[in-house]
Design a protein around this motif. Structure first.
Motif, PDB file in Angstrom:
ATOM      1  N   GLY A 100       0.820  -1.217   0.000  1.00 36.91           N
ATOM      2  CA  GLY A 100       0.000   0.000   0.000  1.00 36.91           C
ATOM      3  C   GLY A 100       0.845   1.254   0.000  1.00 36.91           C
ATOM      4  O   GLY A 100       0.557   2.215  -0.730  1.00 36.91           O
ATOM      5  N   ASP A 101       1.918   1.259   0.803  1.00 37.51           N
ATOM      6  CA  ASP A 101       2.828   2.409   0.831  1.00 37.51           C
ATOM      7  C   ASP A 101       3.480   2.616  -0.528  1.00 37.51           C
ATOM      8  O   ASP A 101       3.602   3.747  -1.015  1.00 37.51           O
ATOM      9  CB  ASP A 101       3.914   2.217   1.897  1.00 37.51           C
ATOM     10  CG  ASP A 101       3.349   2.238   3.310  1.00 37.51           C
ATOM     11  OD1 ASP A 101       2.207   2.718   3.503  1.00 37.51           O
ATOM     12  OD2 ASP A 101       4.064   1.774   4.224  1.00 37.51           O
ATOM     13  N   LEU A 103       2.329   1.693  -3.489  1.00 32.48           N
ATOM     14  CA  LEU A 103       1.336   2.193  -4.442  1.00 32.48           C
ATOM     15  C   LEU A 103       1.062   3.673  -4.227  1.00 32.48           C
ATOM     16  O   LEU A 103       0.902   4.426  -5.194  1.00 32.48           O
ATOM     17  CB  LEU A 103       0.042   1.387  -4.332  1.00 32.48           C
ATOM     18  CG  LEU A 103       0.121  -0.053  -4.827  1.00 32.48           C
ATOM     19  CD1 LEU A 103      -1.180  -0.780  -4.528  1.00 32.48           C
ATOM     20  CD2 LEU A 103       0.435  -0.096  -6.315  1.00 32.48           C
ATOM     21  N   GLN A 104       1.038   4.127  -2.979  1.00 31.64           N
ATOM     22  CA  GLN A 104       0.854   5.554  -2.708  1.00 31.64           C
ATOM     23  C   GLN A 104       2.025   6.362  -3.243  1.00 31.64           C
ATOM     24  O   GLN A 104       1.837   7.445  -3.787  1.00 31.64           O
ATOM     25  CB  GLN A 104       0.672   5.798  -1.214  1.00 31.64           C
ATOM     26  CG  GLN A 104      -0.695   5.390  -0.711  1.00 31.64           C
ATOM     27  CD  GLN A 104      -0.860   5.629   0.776  1.00 31.64           C
ATOM     28  OE1 GLN A 104       0.112   5.824   1.507  1.00 31.64           O
ATOM     29  NE2 GLN A 104      -2.105   5.613   1.224  1.00 31.64           N
ATOM     30  N   GLU A 105       3.243   5.846  -3.094  1.00 33.39           N
ATOM     31  CA  GLU A 105       4.419   6.523  -3.637  1.00 33.39           C
ATOM     32  C   GLU A 105       4.321   6.645  -5.153  1.00 33.39           C
ATOM     33  O   GLU A 105       4.629   7.691  -5.723  1.00 33.39           O
ATOM     34  CB  GLU A 105       5.702   5.778  -3.264  1.00 33.39           C
ATOM     35  CG  GLU A 105       6.092   5.883  -1.817  1.00 33.39           C
ATOM     36  CD  GLU A 105       7.295   5.016  -1.498  1.00 33.39           C
ATOM     37  OE1 GLU A 105       8.079   4.676  -2.419  1.00 33.39           O
ATOM     38  OE2 GLU A 105       7.454   4.663  -0.318  1.00 33.39           O
ATOM     39  N   LEU A 106       3.898   5.553  -5.807  1.00 27.17           N
ATOM     40  CA  LEU A 106       3.755   5.594  -7.262  1.00 27.17           C
ATOM     41  C   LEU A 106       2.709   6.614  -7.693  1.00 27.17           C
ATOM     42  O   LEU A 106       2.915   7.365  -8.650  1.00 27.17           O
ATOM     43  CB  LEU A 106       3.368   4.215  -7.803  1.00 27.17           C
ATOM     44  CG  LEU A 106       4.448   3.146  -7.821  1.00 27.17           C
ATOM     45  CD1 LEU A 106       3.863   1.836  -8.333  1.00 27.17           C
ATOM     46  CD2 LEU A 106       5.610   3.571  -8.692  1.00 27.17           C
ATOM     47  N   GLN A 107       1.597   6.641  -6.986  1.00 25.42           N
ATOM     48  CA  GLN A 107       0.543   7.587  -7.333  1.00 25.42           C
ATOM     49  C   GLN A 107       0.985   9.025  -7.098  1.00 25.42           C
ATOM     50  O   GLN A 107       0.656   9.914  -7.876  1.00 25.42           O
ATOM     51  CB  GLN A 107      -0.732   7.286  -6.540  1.00 25.42           C
ATOM     52  CG  GLN A 107      -1.414   6.019  -6.990  1.00 25.42           C
ATOM     53  CD  GLN A 107      -2.576   5.621  -6.094  1.00 25.42           C
ATOM     54  OE1 GLN A 107      -2.708   6.109  -4.972  1.00 25.42           O
ATOM     55  NE2 GLN A 107      -3.426   4.725  -6.597  1.00 25.42           N
ATOM     56  N   ALA A 108       1.737   9.262  -6.043  1.00 28.01           N
ATOM     57  CA  ALA A 108       2.215  10.612  -5.749  1.00 28.01           C
ATOM     58  C   ALA A 108       3.246  11.068  -6.779  1.00 28.01           C
ATOM     59  O   ALA A 108       3.335  12.251  -7.095  1.00 28.01           O
ATOM     60  CB  ALA A 108       2.814  10.663  -4.346  1.00 28.01           C
ATOM     61  N   ALA A 109       4.005  10.130  -7.326  1.00 31.68           N
ATOM     62  CA  ALA A 109       5.039  10.475  -8.296  1.00 31.68           C
ATOM     63  C   ALA A 109       4.469  10.760  -9.672  1.00 31.68           C
ATOM     64  O   ALA A 109       5.076  11.465 -10.471  1.00 31.68           O
ATOM     65  CB  ALA A 109       6.069   9.353  -8.389  1.00 31.68           C
ATOM     66  N   GLN A 110       3.291  10.254  -9.980  1.00 28.54           N
ATOM     67  CA  GLN A 110       2.683  10.488 -11.291  1.00 28.54           C
ATOM     68  C   GLN A 110       1.959  11.827 -11.281  1.00 28.54           C
ATOM     69  O   GLN A 110       1.209  12.128 -10.358  1.00 28.54           O
ATOM     70  CB  GLN A 110       1.682   9.383 -11.633  1.00 28.54           C
ATOM     71  CG  GLN A 110       2.335   8.098 -12.017  1.00 28.54           C
ATOM     72  CD  GLN A 110       1.294   7.077 -12.483  1.00 28.54           C
ATOM     73  OE1 GLN A 110       0.113   7.257 -12.298  1.00 28.54           O
ATOM     74  NE2 GLN A 110       1.775   6.014 -13.077  1.00 28.54           N
ATOM     75  N   PRO A 111       2.174  12.656 -12.318  1.00 35.36           N
ATOM     76  CA  PRO A 111       1.470  13.936 -12.372  1.00 35.36           C
ATOM     77  C   PRO A 111      -0.016  13.709 -12.626  1.00 35.36           C
ATOM     78  O   PRO A 111      -0.404  12.740 -13.267  1.00 35.36           O
ATOM     79  CB  PRO A 111       2.117  14.650 -13.556  1.00 35.36           C
ATOM     80  CG  PRO A 111       2.689  13.557 -14.395  1.00 35.36           C
ATOM     81  CD  PRO A 111       3.052  12.447 -13.442  1.00 35.36           C
TER      82      PRO A 111
END
Length: 141
Positions: A100-101, A103-111
């Protein structure tokens, strides 16, 4: 000889034995009282065999008073099984938390696509045939 945990899980694998344990969780009972709910489907000796499996696993204790055999639940093997399962539950929860952490990092990195300028796509690349065509076009001249 199988270990206690294996015997516990083997005993719990049968729905009749789980039903017997549920009866004993409500209080001690004699063999004939435990057998009563199953008499339409099986014989008394069949129920007795189930009780023997539960006894070998340490889940049931039998005591004898005169001609009565009283059975009682021994919860310790169930606690041992619960403790074993709990270790794996904690491991899986930690693993899912890490996922989960990540996936949150990936989502935060995508504009975000709705923000201006950040959702521009790079120009399309030329196919292999187009690139080869230009190389060969220069050689043919």
């Amino acid at each position: 000889m199988p270990d206690g945990l294996s015997q516990t899980f083997a005993a719990l694998a049968d729905p009749t034995r789980r039903a017997i344990l549920a009866q004993l969780a409500r209080g001690d009972a004699n063999v004939s009282d435990l057998a009563q709910p199953f008499m339409s489907d099986m014989s008394l000796p069949a129920v007795t065999k189930h009780l023997k499996v539960l006894e070998r696993a340490g889940l049931v204790r039998k005591t004898r008073a005169a001609q009565w055999r009283t059975c009682s639940l021994n919860p310790q093997p169930l606690k041992d099984a619960t403790d074993w399962i709990e270790e794996y539950r904690r491991m899986w929860e930690a693993s899912l938390d890490r996922l989960g952490d990540y996936l949150q990092e990936l989502q935060a990195a995508q504009p975000l696509a709705s923000e201006p300028g950040e959702s521009e796509r790079p120009p399309p690349t030329k196919s292999k045939t187009e690139r080869q065509g230009k190389r060969h076009a220069g050689k043919a001249q």
